[in-house]
Design a protein around this motif. Structure first.
Motif, mmCIF file in Angstrom:
data_model
loop_
_atom_site.group_PDB
_atom_site.id
_atom_site.type_symbol
_atom_site.label_atom_id
_atom_site.label_comp_id
_atom_site.label_asym_id
_atom_site.label_seq_id
_atom_site.Cartn_x
_atom_site.Cartn_y
_atom_site.Cartn_z
ATOM 1 N N TYR A 166 10.852 9.868 12.544
ATOM 2 C CA TYR A 166 11.483 11.200 11.745
ATOM 3 C C TYR A 166 11.113 10.910 10.244
ATOM 4 O O TYR A 166 10.987 11.489 9.381
ATOM 5 C CB TYR A 166 12.815 11.602 12.186
ATOM 6 C CG TYR A 166 13.283 12.838 11.228
ATOM 7 C CD1 TYR A 166 12.797 14.062 11.608
ATOM 8 C CD2 TYR A 166 14.181 12.673 10.295
ATOM 9 C CE1 TYR A 166 13.138 15.382 11.114
ATOM 10 C CE2 TYR A 166 14.421 13.814 9.724
ATOM 11 C CZ TYR A 166 14.076 15.000 10.070
ATOM 12 O OH TYR A 166 14.668 16.086 9.307
ATOM 13 N N ASN A 167 11.806 9.412 10.010
ATOM 14 C CA ASN A 167 12.050 9.168 8.601
ATOM 15 C C ASN A 167 10.844 8.505 7.721
ATOM 16 O O ASN A 167 10.999 8.524 6.520
ATOM 17 C CB ASN A 167 13.301 8.351 8.367
ATOM 18 C CG ASN A 167 14.419 9.093 8.886
ATOM 19 O OD1 ASN A 167 14.954 9.784 7.784
ATOM 20 N ND2 ASN A 167 15.051 9.150 9.733
ATOM 21 N N LEU A 168 9.705 7.830 8.554
ATOM 22 C CA LEU A 168 8.658 7.220 7.945
ATOM 23 C C LEU A 168 7.663 8.100 7.898
ATOM 24 O O LEU A 168 7.091 8.873 8.780
ATOM 25 C CB LEU A 168 8.327 5.979 8.776
ATOM 26 C CG LEU A 168 9.412 4.760 9.110
ATOM 27 C CD1 LEU A 168 8.854 3.765 9.879
ATOM 28 C CD2 LEU A 168 10.037 4.372 7.876
ATOM 29 N N GLN A 169 6.761 7.684 6.698
ATOM 30 C CA GLN A 169 5.538 8.558 6.477
ATOM 31 C C GLN A 169 4.548 7.612 7.210
ATOM 32 O O GLN A 169 4.894 6.427 7.689
ATOM 33 C CB GLN A 169 5.386 8.482 4.805
ATOM 34 C CG GLN A 169 6.381 9.266 3.989
ATOM 35 C CD GLN A 169 5.774 9.140 2.534
ATOM 36 O OE1 GLN A 169 5.351 8.264 2.101
ATOM 37 N NE2 GLN A 169 6.453 10.181 1.780
ATOM 38 N N SER A 170 3.311 8.127 7.091
ATOM 39 C CA SER A 170 2.140 7.664 7.790
ATOM 40 C C SER A 170 1.932 6.467 7.383
ATOM 41 O O SER A 170 2.009 6.003 6.178
ATOM 42 C CB SER A 170 1.014 8.566 7.825
ATOM 43 O OG SER A 170 1.137 9.780 8.545
ATOM 44 N N ASN A 171 1.295 5.321 8.298
ATOM 45 C CA ASN A 171 0.766 4.126 7.670
ATOM 46 C C ASN A 171 2.070 3.234 7.118
ATOM 47 O O ASN A 171 1.762 2.028 6.612
ATOM 48 C CB ASN A 171 -0.102 4.035 6.729
ATOM 49 C CG ASN A 171 -1.492 4.819 7.273
ATOM 50 O OD1 ASN A 171 -1.887 4.420 8.525
ATOM 51 N ND2 ASN A 171 -2.021 5.841 6.606
ATOM 52 N N VAL A 172 3.236 3.486 7.253
ATOM 53 C CA VAL A 172 4.449 2.392 6.851
ATOM 54 C C VAL A 172 4.565 1.517 8.030
ATOM 55 O O VAL A 172 4.631 1.738 9.427
ATOM 56 C CB VAL A 172 5.657 3.319 6.979
ATOM 57 C CG1 VAL A 172 7.108 2.117 6.775
ATOM 58 C CG2 VAL A 172 5.586 4.012 5.539
ATOM 59 N N PRO A 173 4.169 0.137 7.910
ATOM 60 C CA PRO A 173 4.299 -0.936 8.970
ATOM 61 C C PRO A 173 5.592 -1.386 9.508
ATOM 62 O O PRO A 173 6.347 -1.274 8.704
ATOM 63 C CB PRO A 173 3.565 -2.254 8.136
ATOM 64 C CG PRO A 173 4.012 -2.041 6.854
ATOM 65 C CD PRO A 173 4.007 -0.361 6.529
ATOM 66 N N VAL A 174 5.623 -1.609 10.728
ATOM 67 C CA VAL A 174 7.137 -2.097 11.389
ATOM 68 C C VAL A 174 6.722 -3.216 12.133
ATOM 69 O O VAL A 174 5.894 -3.193 12.937
ATOM 70 C CB VAL A 174 7.458 -0.986 12.337
ATOM 71 C CG1 VAL A 174 8.900 -1.281 12.925
ATOM 72 C CG2 VAL A 174 7.568 0.363 11.547
ATOM 73 N N LEU A 175 7.334 -4.282 11.615
ATOM 74 C CA LEU A 175 7.294 -5.612 12.368
ATOM 75 C C LEU A 175 8.201 -5.776 13.335
ATOM 76 O O LEU A 175 9.340 -5.822 12.728
ATOM 77 C CB LEU A 175 7.058 -6.786 11.111
ATOM 78 C CG LEU A 175 6.635 -8.439 11.859
ATOM 79 C CD1 LEU A 175 5.413 -8.211 12.569
ATOM 80 C CD2 LEU A 175 6.790 -9.231 10.728
ATOM 81 N N MET A 191 0.942 -1.250 -0.040
ATOM 82 C CA MET A 191 0.026 -0.075 -0.190
ATOM 83 C C MET A 191 0.802 1.397 -0.107
ATOM 84 O O MET A 191 0.371 2.377 0.069
ATOM 85 C CB MET A 191 -1.031 -0.037 1.309
ATOM 86 C CG MET A 191 -1.764 -1.146 1.460
ATOM 87 S SD MET A 191 -2.938 -1.203 2.761
ATOM 88 C CE MET A 191 -3.796 0.069 2.641
ATOM 89 N N ASN A 192 2.328 1.223 0.155
ATOM 90 C CA ASN A 192 3.216 2.176 0.267
ATOM 91 C C ASN A 192 4.192 2.158 -1.030
ATOM 92 O O ASN A 192 4.525 1.015 -1.377
ATOM 93 C CB ASN A 192 3.831 2.438 1.465
ATOM 94 C CG ASN A 192 2.820 2.447 2.851
ATOM 95 O OD1 ASN A 192 2.056 3.288 2.773
ATOM 96 N ND2 ASN A 192 2.888 1.405 3.581
ATOM 97 N N GLU A 193 4.728 3.291 -1.314
ATOM 98 C CA GLU A 193 5.850 3.218 -2.252
ATOM 99 C C GLU A 193 7.195 3.168 -1.394
ATOM 100 O O GLU A 193 6.972 3.470 -0.245
ATOM 101 C CB GLU A 193 5.730 4.556 -3.001
ATOM 102 C CG GLU A 193 4.613 4.746 -3.996
ATOM 103 C CD GLU A 193 4.713 6.053 -4.759
ATOM 104 O OE1 GLU A 193 5.916 6.627 -4.603
ATOM 105 O OE2 GLU A 193 3.845 6.351 -5.584
ATOM 106 N N GLY A 194 8.063 2.600 -2.285
ATOM 107 C CA GLY A 194 9.405 2.543 -1.761
ATOM 108 C C GLY A 194 9.867 1.087 -1.331
ATOM 109 O O GLY A 194 9.081 0.416 -1.496
ATOM 110 N N VAL A 195 11.184 1.097 -0.542
ATOM 111 C CA VAL A 195 11.765 -0.065 -0.333
ATOM 112 C C VAL A 195 11.468 -0.765 1.084
ATOM 113 O O VAL A 195 10.744 0.143 1.768
ATOM 114 C CB VAL A 195 13.367 0.028 -0.294
ATOM 115 C CG1 VAL A 195 13.928 0.551 -1.721
ATOM 116 C CG2 VAL A 195 13.803 0.985 0.658
#
Length: 243
Positions: free
Chosen positions: A136-145, A39-43
């Motif tokens: 600081y570096n993540l946009q909203s809704n980026v998941p972290v497991l 759902m997100n762009e990027g690596v």
């Protein structure tokens, strides 16, 4: 980080085969995480990728994503690279960098973060630095497991066998020879690795392991303080998103 690096030099042979029976991340969790990253762009970035087991498994479910593995330990990277050179598809998808989280520049957009078995290597200040870096570096809704140490390991009896696996005719076993609390939430284990050919002991190594334990609930509270919403998946796994 705790000084586990020297320990890896002797014990890296046993790292994956001893850990295999205790994997906390199943296929369904990784598939769910993969769908969230889509759902997100990027690596996707794996912080402290170790020997690469988790990120290579995740890569199966993220066919369109590039993955970045951060691993400062040269011993872990040797094991990881051995996996990669035997899998050309993964070799194209995954970039293994000899960096810690403090050294990574976050110049690219991030669609997901793996943080598996890393927190125990960090003291409180380093852990809070990690959270602030992600905030600081993540946009909203980026998941972290996030995976932490299973609390059951804090109360295991000395001498307990914690794993047994087979490689051809050889039997690999690992034991907790000693465990002690050295600070309010810091622990030291003495792990014994043994290799048997049938009933004959052919190799034995003892390695210390230092670990900081924080409960899922305390980690969720820390994340909440920096505007992450988290959910407990098990006694050793949680999933968080920046609000």
């Amino acid at each position: 980080m705790h000084k586990n690096e020297e320990m890896y030099g002797e014990s890296i042979e046993f790292y994956d085969i001893a850990a295999l029976p205790h994997s906390n991340v199943n296929e369904s969790i990784l598939k769910k995480f993969a769908r969230m990253t889509d759902m997100n762009e990027g690596v996707i970035v794996d912080i402290g990728a170790g020997t690469g087991r988790n990120i290579m498994e995740l890569a199966k479910y993220t066919p369109t994503k590039e993955l970045i593995a951060l691993e400062p330990s040269k011993y872990m990277r040797i094991s990881f690279m051995t996996r990669l050179v035997d899998n050309q598809e993964m070799q194209k998808k995954i970039t293994l960098l000899p960096l810690s989280i403090e050294e990574y520049n976050f110049e690219e957009k991030i669609s997901g973060i793996l943080c598996m078995g890393v927190l125990g290597h960090l003291n409180e200040n380093q852990r809070l630095y990690l959270w602030n870096t992600l905030e600081y570096n993540l946009q909203s809704n980026v998941p972290v497991l996030i995976e932490i140490l299973d609390k059951r390991f804090l109360s295991m009896n000395k001498g307990k066998r914690i794993s047994v696996s087979y490689q051809g005719r050889l039997r690999y076993e690992s034991y907790i020879n000693d465990i002690k609390k050295i600070d309010s939430n810091k622990w030291e284990w003495m792990i014994a690795y043994k290799v048997f050919d049938k009933d004959k002991l052919i190799n034995r190594i003892e390695s210390p392991m230092y670990w900081t334990y924080n409960s899922i609930e305390s980690i969720l509270e820390e994340l909440h303080d920096i505007h992450f919403r988290g959910v407990k998946l098990s006694e050793s796994l949680l999933l968080a998103k920046k609000i």
